[in-house]
Design a protein around this motif. Structure first.
Motif, short mmCIF file in Angstrom:
data_model
loop_
_atom_site.label_atom_id
_atom_site.label_comp_id
_atom_site.label_asym_id
_atom_site.label_seq_id
_atom_site.Cartn_x
_atom_site.Cartn_y
_atom_site.Cartn_z
N GLU A 164 0.83 -1.25 -0.07
CA GLU A 164 0.07 -0.12 0.08
C GLU A 164 0.80 1.24 0.11
OE1 GLU A 164 -4.32 -0.32 2.06
OE2 GLU A 164 -2.61 -1.07 3.49
N GLN A 165 2.04 1.18 0.56
CA GLN A 165 3.01 2.46 0.69
C GLN A 165 4.31 1.87 0.69
OE1 GLN A 165 1.29 5.64 3.01
NE2 GLN A 165 3.26 6.39 3.36
N VAL A 166 5.31 2.48 0.30
CA VAL A 166 6.56 2.31 0.55
C VAL A 166 7.32 3.74 0.69
CG1 VAL A 166 8.66 1.46 -0.59
CG2 VAL A 166 6.62 0.65 -1.33
N ASN A 167 7.82 3.80 2.07
CA ASN A 167 8.67 5.01 2.62
C ASN A 167 9.83 4.70 2.24
OD1 ASN A 167 6.11 6.08 3.08
ND2 ASN A 167 6.37 5.95 5.43
N LEU A 168 10.82 5.73 1.95
CA LEU A 168 12.18 5.46 1.56
C LEU A 168 13.16 6.29 2.55
CD1 LEU A 168 12.45 5.53 -2.24
CD2 LEU A 168 12.60 3.76 -0.85
N ASN A 169 14.49 5.86 3.14
CA ASN A 169 14.92 6.83 4.14
C ASN A 169 16.28 7.42 3.40
OD1 ASN A 169 13.81 4.11 5.64
ND2 ASN A 169 13.89 5.98 6.75
N VAL A 170 16.38 7.37 1.89
CA VAL A 170 17.41 8.07 1.20
C VAL A 170 16.75 8.78 0.22
CG1 VAL A 170 19.14 6.49 1.91
CG2 VAL A 170 17.87 6.00 -0.09
N PHE A 171 17.24 9.91 -0.40
CA PHE A 171 16.76 10.37 -1.32
C PHE A 171 17.46 10.63 -2.66
CE2 PHE A 171 16.45 12.25 3.02
CZ PHE A 171 15.16 12.05 3.26
N GLY A 172 16.78 10.94 -3.72
CA GLY A 172 16.94 10.92 -5.04
C GLY A 172 16.18 11.31 -6.10
N PRO A 173 16.45 11.59 -7.42
CA PRO A 173 15.47 11.93 -8.24
C PRO A 173 14.24 11.13 -8.32
CG PRO A 173 17.80 11.79 -9.30
CD PRO A 173 17.79 11.16 -8.10
N GLU A 174 13.10 11.81 -8.80
CA GLU A 174 11.67 11.00 -8.26
C GLU A 174 11.76 9.74 -9.22
OE1 GLU A 174 8.52 9.65 -6.73
OE2 GLU A 174 9.67 11.68 -6.00
N ASN A 175 12.12 9.92 -10.49
CA ASN A 175 12.08 8.67 -11.55
C ASN A 175 12.95 7.33 -10.64
OD1 ASN A 175 14.37 9.99 -11.90
ND2 ASN A 175 14.40 9.01 -14.04
N THR A 176 14.12 7.94 -10.09
CA THR A 176 14.92 6.89 -9.45
C THR A 176 14.24 6.32 -8.09
OG1 THR A 176 16.84 7.97 -10.30
CG2 THR A 176 17.20 6.34 -8.55
N MET A 177 13.76 7.24 -7.50
CA MET A 177 12.94 6.66 -6.00
C MET A 177 11.84 5.80 -6.27
SD MET A 177 13.05 10.08 -4.16
CE MET A 177 12.25 9.32 -2.57
N GLU A 178 11.17 6.05 -7.65
CA GLU A 178 10.22 5.32 -8.23
C GLU A 178 10.56 3.75 -8.24
OE1 GLU A 178 6.18 3.76 -8.69
OE2 GLU A 178 7.15 5.73 -7.58
N VAL A 179 11.73 3.69 -8.85
CA VAL A 179 12.23 2.25 -9.32
C VAL A 179 12.45 1.64 -8.22
CG1 VAL A 179 14.40 1.14 -9.96
CG2 VAL A 179 13.25 3.05 -11.45
N TRP A 180 13.32 2.46 -6.94
CA TRP A 180 13.48 1.88 -5.64
C TRP A 180 12.43 1.42 -5.03
CZ3 TRP A 180 17.11 6.26 -4.08
CH2 TRP A 180 18.28 6.13 -4.90
N ARG A 181 11.26 2.11 -5.24
CA ARG A 181 9.76 1.92 -4.34
C ARG A 181 9.49 0.43 -4.96
NH1 ARG A 181 8.54 7.33 -5.20
NH2 ARG A 181 8.80 8.58 -3.20
N LYS A 182 9.40 0.18 -6.20
CA LYS A 182 8.89 -0.85 -7.05
C LYS A 182 9.51 -2.00 -6.57
CE LYS A 182 6.68 1.48 -10.75
NZ LYS A 182 6.42 1.84 -12.55
N GLN A 183 10.99 -1.77 -6.81
CA GLN A 183 11.86 -3.33 -6.44
C GLN A 183 11.54 -3.68 -4.90
OE1 GLN A 183 15.83 -1.51 -6.85
NE2 GLN A 183 15.79 -2.30 -8.96
N PHE A 184 11.55 -2.87 -3.95
CA PHE A 184 11.22 -3.16 -2.56
C PHE A 184 9.72 -3.78 -2.49
CE2 PHE A 184 14.22 0.19 -0.46
CZ PHE A 184 15.29 -0.65 -0.67
N ALA A 185 8.73 -3.01 -3.00
CA ALA A 185 7.29 -3.60 -3.08
C ALA A 185 7.14 -4.96 -3.62
CB ALA A 185 6.36 -2.51 -3.78
N SER A 186 7.87 -5.27 -4.80
CA SER A 186 7.98 -6.43 -5.77
C SER A 186 8.44 -7.47 -4.83
CB SER A 186 8.56 -6.12 -6.96
OG SER A 186 8.57 -7.76 -7.61
N GLY A 187 9.51 -7.12 -4.14
CA GLY A 187 10.23 -8.17 -3.41
C GLY A 187 9.22 -8.65 -2.07
#
Length: 285
Positions: A164-187
């Motif tokens: 439902e939600q993925v919070n990140l503790n590090v920061f970067g360009p929005e498109n890069t952060m979206e990739v990280w969110r999807k990787q974490f969520a998928s796993g």
């Protein structure tokens, strides 16, 4: 249950704060856990906080004063009393005001912690089936928390699972952060589909055909001993809340606010296990 992914890299809190200062979408928040005692008519009688020293007196008073104004649907009292106590967790958000001070609001509240036979409880064997930590995220010191919603059947198996939600503790360009969110969520979702749970055996939920639960997975590259030394306030980039289509099938089941991230790490929240607020939790500063 501990679902943290252990590693050998440590994310610098100081570096995180520097990057956070350069963004406008970061958020500082804290979880305050405790106990709320509710009378049979739904009014609140007492509120206590587990670690008042960590929360500090002003925040303890703020949480207690706010909770005392809440009103719930009537509850079934504990034997020999006219009240019932519940575990409670409150999510506080600190936002910087124009004058440079910080305003604190209550964003959400959750009840129950998955420890009683009247709730869905975790299965220790799930610890042996954690999600895979993406190597690209480890190499870049990316950490975060995935908030999952699962449907559990009578056998304790996961029949539906989504992030439902993925919070990140590090920061970067929005498109890069979206990739990280999807990787974490998928796993996280892939791992969750393998898990099993202990279903309710007592109370009103024991007769249900299935249950909706919420839990979280923490992707961390710190050792467990370091993870347990969290500061009271945590800074992160909150991800968007994602609509989960299959969840609409269970909207008629009793909820208790459905706050996604007002949930302590490694706990299980069963929908309908706690008291139901008649009105949303009030906010204030």
């Amino acid at each position: 249950m501990i679902r943290s992914l252990l590693g050998f890299l440590v994310c610098s809190i100081a570096t995180t704060q520097v990057h956070a200062a350069m963004r406008t979408d970061f958020e500082s928040s804290a979880l305050v856990s405790g106990t709320i005692v509710i009378a049979t008519d739904g009014s609140v009688r007492r509120v206590s906080v587990d670690d008042p020293e960590a929360a500090r007196p002003t925040l303890v008073k703020f949480v207690q004063d706010s909770a005392m104004k809440w009103h719930f649907d009537p509850v079934v009292p504990e034997s020999g009393t006219d009240e019932k106590r519940y575990r409670m967790t409150v999510r506080l958000i600190a936002k910087k005001a124009a004058n440079g001070n910080y305003d604190v609001v209550i964003r959400g509240v959750s009840f129950g912690d998955g420890t009683t036979t009247g709730e869905v409880r975790d299965n220790p064997e799930n610890q042996q089936m954690p999600p895979r930590y993406p190597m690209s995220a480890i190499e870049r010191n990316v950490t975060g928390t995935v908030y999952l919603v699962l449907h559990i059947d009578r056998e304790g198996k996961v029949t539906d699972a989504d992030a439902e939600q993925v919070n990140l503790n590090v920061f970067g360009p929005e498109n890069t952060m979206e990739v990280w969110r999807k990787q974490f969520a998928s796993g996280a979702v892939k791992a969750a589909r393998q898990w099993t749970y202990r279903v309710p055996t007592t109370g009103p939920l024991a007769s249900e055909d299935g249950w909706v639960i919420r839990t979280s997975i923490v992707y961390s590259i710190k050792e467990l001993s370091e993870m347990n030394k969290k500061d009271f306030w945590q800074t992160y980039i909150p991800g968007p809340r994602i609509d989960v289509p299959w969840l609409h099938k269970y909207e008629t089941q009793s909820g208790n606010g459905d706050t996604v991230d007002a949930l302590p790490d490694y706990t299980v929240q069963t929908r309908g296990a706690g008291p139901r607020l008649r009105t949303p939790a009030p906010q204030g500063s």
